[in-house]
Write an enzyme that holds these catalytic residues in place. Structure first.
Site, PDB file in Angstrom:
ATOM      1  N   ASP A 148     -51.754  60.788  34.260  1.00  0.00           N
ATOM      2  CA  ASP A 148     -52.146  62.194  34.346  1.00  0.00           C
ATOM      3  C   ASP A 148     -51.025  63.111  33.858  1.00  0.00           C
ATOM      4  OD1 ASP A 148     -54.441  61.312  35.547  1.00  0.00           O
ATOM      5  OD2 ASP A 148     -54.250  62.556  37.335  1.00  0.00           O
ATOM      6  N   HIS A 165     -48.074  59.205  36.600  1.00  0.00           N
ATOM      7  CA  HIS A 165     -47.768  60.425  35.836  1.00  0.00           C
ATOM      8  C   HIS A 165     -46.547  60.142  34.963  1.00  0.00           C
ATOM      9  CE1 HIS A 165     -49.694  61.750  39.599  1.00  0.00           C
ATOM     10  NE2 HIS A 165     -50.132  62.808  38.942  1.00  0.00           N
TER      11      HIS A 165
END
Length: 261
Positions: free
Chosen positions: A72, A217
């Site tokens: 993400d 991430h």
């Protein structure tokens, strides 16, 4: 990839607000305004899409022990190194990308992700919590990254991940209108809380099971260095890495629906 101290400092400041927003991500699915229900990959596979092949690519997740690696909030200055690792390991991933300061700043990495066979998906334009803003802003948050990704890659995204996993009927409706499906996760390393790559690796390995969707991430310093160890350990356990669409095949993600293991 070389990284100067000054650049690292600026990066930390740039992502401080994003870190605050994602700090509740692990607990999100138990809170009001977050998705509690969704369609499991196995349920999606049980309903092949019309005209779909028996398997997606060379992997049939009805038989193989599949897992999806997802990232993400990129692209970031760490994404090129991550793509190098994935290419070397021959592992596909699904990238849920942010628009502002990410797609805008690293368009060449968006192009590379698509060209190297990864699934390029949507994580909104500016990481707004979609359940807290008016419907017209929800639409803009989802539509703007789609337009930029399609312009860069020639392919319009069909998957999106709402920030913090927070979604509701309004988000579902708008996603359906835009031809988007929502994808959540089953594994989180909470990599926004630590730079310890070994800890990130352990957290992922402790939580992963068949059909898992792993949330990481690549904007955080400890994450990309953890990826080779995660991949090697899960391969040793017999897992096959796939993109989210491969995980659902021969079913297909339906617009307006939420998918999570």
């Amino acid at each position: 990839m070389p990284c100067a101290t000054r650049k690292t400092t600026k990066t930390g400041a740039r992502f401080r607000a994003l870190t605050a927003l994602t700090a509740l991500a692990a607990a999100c699915l138990t809170l009001t305004g977050c998705a509690r229900d969704g369609t499991a990959p196995s349920a999606a596979r049980a309903h092949p899409a019309a005209g779909a092949p028996a398997a997606f690519g060379t992997v049939d997740c009805r038989r193989a022990k599949c897992v999806a690696l997802t990232f993400d909030a990129g692209p970031s200055e760490n994404s090129a190194r991550l793509l190098d690792i994935l290419k070397e390991e021959q592992v596909p991933a699904t990238f849920f990308l942010l628009g502002a300061r990410h797609i805008e700043k690293y368009p060449e990495l968006v192009v590379r992700m698509a060209a190297e066979g990864h699934e390029v998906a949507n994580h909104t334009w500016d990481h707004q919590i979609l359940t807290r803003i008016p419907a017209e802003r929800v639409r803009e948050e989802i539509q703007r990254p789609n337009e930029e990704i399609e312009r860069l890659t020639g392919q319009k995204p069909t998957l999106m991940r709402p920030p913090q996993g927070r979604t509701d009927d309004t988000v579902h409706r708008i996603c359906k209108e835009l031809g988007m499906s929502e994808v959540l996760w089953s594994v989180t390393a909470k990599d926004y809380t630590t730079t310890d790559s070994e800890l990130i690796t352990r957290r992922v390995l402790d939580q992963t099971s068949r059909d898992g969707i792993i949330l990481l991430h690549d904007i955080y310093a400890g994450t990309v260095p953890a990826v080779p160890g995660i991949i090697d350990a899960l391969k040793e356990r017999g897992y096959v890495f796939v993109t989210v669409p491969q995980l659902l095949a021969p079913g297909r993600a339906e617009p307006g629906k939420v998918y999570r293991p």
